[in-house]
Design a protein around this motif. Structure first.
Motif, PDB file in Angstrom:
ATOM      1  N   ALA A 108       0.685   6.294   4.351  1.00 24.62           N
ATOM      2  CA  ALA A 108       0.932   6.504   5.761  1.00 24.62           C
ATOM      3  C   ALA A 108       0.442   7.622   6.283  1.00 24.62           C
ATOM      4  O   ALA A 108       0.084   7.484   7.538  1.00 24.62           O
ATOM      5  CB  ALA A 108       2.476   6.485   5.836  1.00 24.62           C
ATOM      6  N   LYS A 109      -0.127   8.720   5.605  1.00 25.95           N
ATOM      7  CA  LYS A 109      -0.522   9.868   6.092  1.00 25.95           C
ATOM      8  C   LYS A 109      -2.031  10.169   6.292  1.00 25.95           C
ATOM      9  O   LYS A 109      -2.749  10.130   7.175  1.00 25.95           O
ATOM     10  CB  LYS A 109       0.119  11.155   5.660  1.00 25.95           C
ATOM     11  CG  LYS A 109      -0.663  12.538   5.830  1.00 25.95           C
ATOM     12  CD  LYS A 109       0.121  13.674   5.123  1.00 25.95           C
ATOM     13  CE  LYS A 109      -0.541  14.880   5.348  1.00 25.95           C
ATOM     14  NZ  LYS A 109      -1.738  15.063   4.514  1.00 25.95           N
ATOM     15  N   ASP A 110      -2.484   9.618   4.782  1.00 30.66           N
ATOM     16  CA  ASP A 110      -4.218   9.687   4.790  1.00 30.66           C
ATOM     17  C   ASP A 110      -4.703   8.136   5.058  1.00 30.66           C
ATOM     18  O   ASP A 110      -5.947   8.348   5.109  1.00 30.66           O
ATOM     19  CB  ASP A 110      -4.272   9.998   3.489  1.00 30.66           C
ATOM     20  CG  ASP A 110      -3.629  11.485   3.004  1.00 30.66           C
ATOM     21  OD1 ASP A 110      -3.693  12.342   4.027  1.00 30.66           O
ATOM     22  OD2 ASP A 110      -3.193  11.768   1.939  1.00 30.66           O
ATOM     23  N   GLY A 111      -4.209   7.190   4.987  1.00 30.82           N
ATOM     24  CA  GLY A 111      -4.880   5.806   4.971  1.00 30.82           C
ATOM     25  C   GLY A 111      -5.680   5.654   3.680  1.00 30.82           C
ATOM     26  O   GLY A 111      -5.409   6.160   2.762  1.00 30.82           O
ATOM     27  N   ALA A 112      -6.712   4.790   4.018  1.00 28.73           N
ATOM     28  CA  ALA A 112      -7.453   4.073   3.185  1.00 28.73           C
ATOM     29  C   ALA A 112      -8.412   5.333   2.471  1.00 28.73           C
ATOM     30  O   ALA A 112      -8.935   5.371   1.539  1.00 28.73           O
ATOM     31  CB  ALA A 112      -8.236   3.269   3.545  1.00 28.73           C
ATOM     32  N   LEU A 136       0.811  -1.268   0.129  1.00 33.10           N
ATOM     33  CA  LEU A 136       0.024   0.053   0.107  1.00 33.10           C
ATOM     34  C   LEU A 136       0.978   1.135   0.169  1.00 33.10           C
ATOM     35  O   LEU A 136       0.513   2.271  -0.692  1.00 33.10           O
ATOM     36  CB  LEU A 136      -0.900   0.023   1.259  1.00 33.10           C
ATOM     37  CG  LEU A 136      -2.055  -0.917   0.981  1.00 33.10           C
ATOM     38  CD1 LEU A 136      -2.659  -1.100   2.414  1.00 33.10           C
ATOM     39  CD2 LEU A 136      -3.030  -0.521   0.196  1.00 33.10           C
ATOM     40  N   ASN A 137       2.017   1.238   0.694  1.00 34.73           N
ATOM     41  CA  ASN A 137       2.754   2.454   0.853  1.00 34.73           C
ATOM     42  C   ASN A 137       3.596   2.463  -0.292  1.00 34.73           C
ATOM     43  O   ASN A 137       4.139   3.727  -0.759  1.00 34.73           O
ATOM     44  CB  ASN A 137       3.512   2.363   2.081  1.00 34.73           C
ATOM     45  CG  ASN A 137       2.963   2.679   3.369  1.00 34.73           C
ATOM     46  OD1 ASN A 137       2.896   3.919   3.692  1.00 34.73           O
ATOM     47  ND2 ASN A 137       2.239   1.952   4.206  1.00 34.73           N
ATOM     48  N   HIS A 138       3.817   1.475  -0.999  1.00 34.93           N
ATOM     49  CA  HIS A 138       4.675   1.658  -2.220  1.00 34.93           C
ATOM     50  C   HIS A 138       3.870   2.065  -3.625  1.00 34.93           C
ATOM     51  O   HIS A 138       4.318   2.833  -4.084  1.00 34.93           O
ATOM     52  CB  HIS A 138       5.134   0.206  -2.525  1.00 34.93           C
ATOM     53  CG  HIS A 138       5.840   0.193  -3.977  1.00 34.93           C
ATOM     54  ND1 HIS A 138       7.116   0.522  -4.033  1.00 34.93           N
ATOM     55  CD2 HIS A 138       5.399  -0.469  -5.101  1.00 34.93           C
ATOM     56  CE1 HIS A 138       7.548   0.431  -5.459  1.00 34.93           C
ATOM     57  NE2 HIS A 138       6.328  -0.196  -6.101  1.00 34.93           N
ATOM     58  N   GLY A 154      -7.497   8.250   1.704  1.00 35.35           N
ATOM     59  CA  GLY A 154      -6.852   9.128   0.601  1.00 35.35           C
ATOM     60  C   GLY A 154      -7.037   8.438  -0.712  1.00 35.35           C
ATOM     61  O   GLY A 154      -6.342   8.864  -1.600  1.00 35.35           O
ATOM     62  N   LEU A 155      -7.272   7.057  -0.813  1.00 37.61           N
ATOM     63  CA  LEU A 155      -7.456   6.441  -1.946  1.00 37.61           C
ATOM     64  C   LEU A 155      -8.328   6.938  -2.697  1.00 37.61           C
ATOM     65  O   LEU A 155      -9.602   6.885  -2.446  1.00 37.61           O
ATOM     66  CB  LEU A 155      -7.443   4.977  -1.576  1.00 37.61           C
ATOM     67  CG  LEU A 155      -6.397   4.364  -0.589  1.00 37.61           C
ATOM     68  CD1 LEU A 155      -6.547   2.617  -0.539  1.00 37.61           C
ATOM     69  CD2 LEU A 155      -5.068   4.635  -1.054  1.00 37.61           C
ATOM     70  N   ASP A 156      -8.169   6.852  -4.125  1.00 35.50           N
ATOM     71  CA  ASP A 156      -9.284   7.212  -5.215  1.00 35.50           C
ATOM     72  C   ASP A 156      -9.786   5.972  -5.689  1.00 35.50           C
ATOM     73  O   ASP A 156     -11.056   6.120  -6.399  1.00 35.50           O
ATOM     74  CB  ASP A 156      -8.316   8.123  -6.227  1.00 35.50           C
ATOM     75  CG  ASP A 156      -7.216   7.556  -7.101  1.00 35.50           C
ATOM     76  OD1 ASP A 156      -6.753   6.538  -6.395  1.00 35.50           O
ATOM     77  OD2 ASP A 156      -6.906   7.698  -8.074  1.00 35.50           O
ATOM     78  N   LYS A 157      -9.004   4.725  -5.704  1.00 44.15           N
ATOM     79  CA  LYS A 157      -9.603   3.568  -6.056  1.00 44.15           C
ATOM     80  C   LYS A 157      -9.387   2.473  -5.168  1.00 44.15           C
ATOM     81  O   LYS A 157      -8.541   2.626  -4.319  1.00 44.15           O
ATOM     82  CB  LYS A 157      -9.071   3.126  -7.363  1.00 44.15           C
ATOM     83  CG  LYS A 157      -8.970   4.019  -8.320  1.00 44.15           C
ATOM     84  CD  LYS A 157      -8.273   3.533  -9.762  1.00 44.15           C
ATOM     85  CE  LYS A 157      -8.489   4.487 -10.905  1.00 44.15           C
ATOM     86  NZ  LYS A 157      -7.681   4.128 -12.054  1.00 44.15           N
ATOM     87  N   LYS A 158     -10.333   1.347  -5.224  1.00 47.22           N
ATOM     88  CA  LYS A 158     -10.311   0.273  -4.361  1.00 47.22           C
ATOM     89  C   LYS A 158      -9.062  -0.720  -4.543  1.00 47.22           C
ATOM     90  O   LYS A 158      -9.161  -1.206  -5.741  1.00 47.22           O
ATOM     91  CB  LYS A 158     -11.718  -0.485  -4.226  1.00 47.22           C
ATOM     92  CG  LYS A 158     -12.747   0.550  -3.914  1.00 47.22           C
ATOM     93  CD  LYS A 158     -13.988  -0.412  -3.647  1.00 47.22           C
ATOM     94  CE  LYS A 158     -15.125   0.705  -3.495  1.00 47.22           C
ATOM     95  NZ  LYS A 158     -16.299  -0.227  -3.423  1.00 47.22           N
ATOM     96  N   PRO A 159      -8.021  -0.992  -3.810  1.00 44.10           N
ATOM     97  CA  PRO A 159      -7.191  -1.780  -3.991  1.00 44.10           C
ATOM     98  C   PRO A 159      -7.376  -3.360  -3.854  1.00 44.10           C
ATOM     99  O   PRO A 159      -8.098  -3.606  -2.976  1.00 44.10           O
ATOM    100  CB  PRO A 159      -6.060  -1.378  -3.058  1.00 44.10           C
ATOM    101  CG  PRO A 159      -6.769  -0.773  -1.620  1.00 44.10           C
ATOM    102  CD  PRO A 159      -8.087  -0.303  -2.449  1.00 44.10           C
ATOM    103  N   VAL A 160      -7.115  -3.997  -4.893  1.00 37.41           N
ATOM    104  CA  VAL A 160      -7.445  -5.473  -4.942  1.00 37.41           C
ATOM    105  C   VAL A 160      -6.352  -6.297  -4.769  1.00 37.41           C
ATOM    106  O   VAL A 160      -5.432  -6.224  -5.266  1.00 37.41           O
ATOM    107  CB  VAL A 160      -7.891  -5.783  -6.087  1.00 37.41           C
ATOM    108  CG1 VAL A 160      -8.634  -7.267  -6.205  1.00 37.41           C
ATOM    109  CG2 VAL A 160      -9.358  -4.888  -6.437  1.00 37.41           C
ATOM    110  N   VAL A 161      -6.371  -7.206  -3.806  1.00 42.21           N
ATOM    111  CA  VAL A 161      -5.366  -8.431  -3.508  1.00 42.21           C
ATOM    112  C   VAL A 161      -5.706  -9.860  -4.224  1.00 42.21           C
ATOM    113  O   VAL A 161      -6.727 -10.034  -3.806  1.00 42.21           O
ATOM    114  CB  VAL A 161      -5.203  -8.542  -2.062  1.00 42.21           C
ATOM    115  CG1 VAL A 161      -4.079  -9.583  -1.782  1.00 42.21           C
ATOM    116  CG2 VAL A 161      -4.889  -7.224  -1.363  1.00 42.21           C
TER     117      VAL A 161
END
Length: 473
Positions: A164-168, A156-158, A170-177
C-alpha cells in the motif's frame, strides 16, 4: 427551482415515464431482439439542436424512449439467449428509483447509516451462503471487473505488507497470477491497473471438459524461477463466460494451501447456484477460498452495477484501502463501525445493495431459489431439444449455458456465421457464437426468468430451418 419543477409537473412527468416504461416492460417480447447497427442513423438520432435551451419533458422522454427501443439489443426479451444480461426484476427497478430520489452518500457511515447497515447485512448473508465463517468481510462493487481488481489488490497487500505504501516499486520479485485460459479478461485488465502488467498473468490450458488443468498448473508452479518470480494468486472460475464451466475448486484450494497462495474464485455468474439446494454442490470448495467475486446483476436479475466482493480475511480490505482525511465526517469515530470509504476502491458511491435487499423483501430467498431452478431446468430442456434435433453439445456444465453445433459442419467456418447472421437479421432471437477448441459453436444462455419451453422451441425451430436453408444453398 427550475430543476425541481412543481408538484403537478412532477406527477405528470412520472405518469408519462411510468406509462411508457410499463408499456415496454409488459410487451418486451413484441420488440425485435436487436437493432440494425446503422451507426450513421444512430448518431443522427442523437444529434439535436435542443441541447442548448432544452425542450418539454414529454418530448425529451419520448426522444430517449424511442432511441432505446429502436437502437438497443433488448436483453430483457425472453428470446435473448446471449450474455449474462437478464431482465431486471421489478423490485430492482423500484430500488433504483428510490436510490436516485434519496441519493444517499455511502462514503461515510454517519451520512447513510441505514443504507450502509443494509449493505453490511447483505454482505454477511452472502458470506454465510458461500460457507465463510462469521469473520468474513466484503463490499459492494460496480461490477465483476472491480471485484476482481479488488481481489488482486487484496492479494498483493496480503503477500506484501508494504505494498500500500511502496506499490510495485517495493517488490523484490515479480508476482504471478494463474488462471484458466477461459477466465474473464478482467483479470488481465486488473493486472494492468495494479501495475504488475498482464504479462504476469499465466493462462493455464483447459482440460477436455474445459476446466483449468490442475496438472499443468502444478507443473507451471514447479517450473517457476523463484529467484525472479513469486506466485501471487490462483483464480478459479465458477461459470466461465463462454461455456459456463466451473473449475475444480477443491483441487485449486488444495494447491493454494500447499503453496501459500491467495485463492480467488470468480463466481460472477455461477455464484448464483449457491442459492439453490439442487445446484450448490457444483460450487463445493468455494468456501475454502480467500475471496469471491459475485455479480447479483447476472443470475439475481437486478439492474446493472450490482456486484459483491467477499473475503474470508476480515482485515484485508482495511489494510488495502484504509486512509485518513480531515474533511470526512467524524461523527462515527467512537462507534464500532467501518467507514465505507476506507473499505473499497470507491469513495462517493451509490446505494448499490438496495437492489438486492428490496428484491429479498419482495421475493425472499425462496423466490430466488425457484427462479434459479427454473432457469437451470430450461437449460436442460434446451439441451434435450437440441440433441433430439441432431445437434452436438460441446460444453459440460450444470448451468444453463449451452454451446452446440452440427457434426457435419464442425470444420465449416461459414456455417455458424451465416446462420447467426440470418437469425439476428430477423430479430426473433438473439444468441452468439463461441469457439471451443478451435470449433465455432452456437452459444445460448438462459438469462431471463420469463423464458419458457415455448421460446426454446421457437429458437430450435429457427435453427433447424436455417440449417435446412444452408444445406440447400
Amino acid at each position: 427551482m427550475q430543476f425541481d419543477f412543481d408538484n403537478k409537473q412532477r406527477k405528470e412527468i412520472l405518469k408519462t415515464v411510468s406509462e411508457k416504461l410499463e408499456n415496454y416492460y409488459s410487451s418486451t417480447k413484441d420488440f425485435k431482439t436487436n437493432p440494425d447497427l446503422n451507426i450513421k442513423e444512430i448518431r443522427e438520432s442523437i444529434l439535436t439542436k435542443e441541447l442548448a435551451n432544452g425542450i418539454s419533458p414529454d418530448k425529451a422522454i419520448e426522444h430517449v424512449i424511442k432511441g432505446l427501443e429502436t437502437f438497443s439489443v433488448h436483453t430483457p426479451h425472453p428470446k435473448y439467449f446471449g450474455l449474462f444480461n437478464p431482465r431486471s426484476n421489478y423490485a430492482g427497478i423500484i430500488a433504483d428509483l428510490i436510490t436516485a430520489t434519496y441519493n444517499p452518500q455511502l462514503a461515510a457511515w454517519s451520512h447513510a447509516p441505514f443504507a450502509v447497515e443494509v449493505e453490511e447485512l447483505i454482505i454477511r448473508e452472502f458470506a454465510n451462503k458461500f460457507g465463510y465463517d462469521g469473520n468474513a468481510d466484503g463490499v459492494f462493487t460496480t461490477g465483476g471487473a472491480e471485484a476482481n481488481l479488488t481481489a488482486m489488490l487484496c492479494a498483493l497487500n496480503h503477500k506484501y505488507p508494504n505494498f500500500a505504501k511502496d506499490g510495485a516499486f517495493g517488490l523484490d520479485k515479480k508476482p504471478v497470477v494463474f488462471c484458466s485460459a477461459e477466465a474473464h479478461h478482467s483479470i488481465q485488465k486488473a493486472a494492468k491497473v495494479v501495475g504488475i502488467g498482464y504479462s504476469l498473468v499465466e493462462s493455464i490450458p483447459v482440460t477436455d471438459e474445459l476446466k483449468l488443468d490442475t496438472e499443468i498448473l502444478q507443473q507451471k508452479l514447479n517450473e517457476l524461477d523463484l529467484s525472479v518470480y513469486s506466485p501471487l494468486m490462483i483464480i478459479g472460475t465458477a461459470g466461465t463466460t463462454g461455456t459456463g464451466t466451473i473449475d475444480e475448486l477443491n483441487q485449486l484450494s488444495f494447491i493454494c494451501k500447499k503453496n501459500n497462495i491467495w485463492f480467488h474464485v470468480d463466481a460472477a455468474y455461477g455464484g448464483g447456484a449457491i442459492l439453490s439446494q439442487d445446484l450448490k454442490h457444483q460450487l463445493t470448495g468455494i468456501e475454502k477460498s480467500d475471496s469471491i467475486t459475485f455479480d447479483a446483476h447476472k443470475w439475481m436479475s437486478v439492474p446493472m452495477g450490482t456486484s459483491i466482493f467477499l473475503t474470508s480475511k476480515n482485515d484485508i480490505l482495511g489494510k488495502t484501502f484504509r486512509i485518513s482525511t480531515e474533511y470526512m465526517p467524524k461523527e462515527a469515530d467512537k462507534l464500532t463501525i467501518t467507514e465505507p470509504f476506507t473499505h473499497s476502491i470507491q469513495w462517493s458511491r451509490r446505494f448499490i445493495g438496495l437492489k438486492i435487499y428490496l428484491s429479498l423483501l419482495f421475493y425472499g430467498w425462496q423466490g430466488y431459489e425457484q427462479t434459479i431452478n427454473h432457469q437451470a431446468e430450461m437449460g436442460q430442456y434446451l439441451r434435450n431439444k437440441l440433441l433430439k434435433s441432431g445437434w452436438l453439445i460441446k460444453n459440460y456444465t450444470g448451468l444453463p449455458v449451452v454451446c452446440f453445433t452440427k457434426a457435419d459442419f464442425e470444420t465449416d467456418t461459414n456455417f455458424t456465421k451465416e446462420i447467426l447472421d440470418k437469425i439476428l437479421a430477423k430479430g426473433k432471437s438473439w444468441l452468439s457464437v463461441y469457439p471451443i477448441k478451435g470449433i465455432p459453436t452456437f452459444r445460448a444462455c438462459i438469462t431471463n426468468y420469463n423464458t419458457t419451453e415455448k421460446e426454446i422451441d421457437e429458437l430450435v425451430d429457427e435453427l433447424n430451418d436455417e440449417v435446412i436453408s444452408y444445406v440447400g444453398q
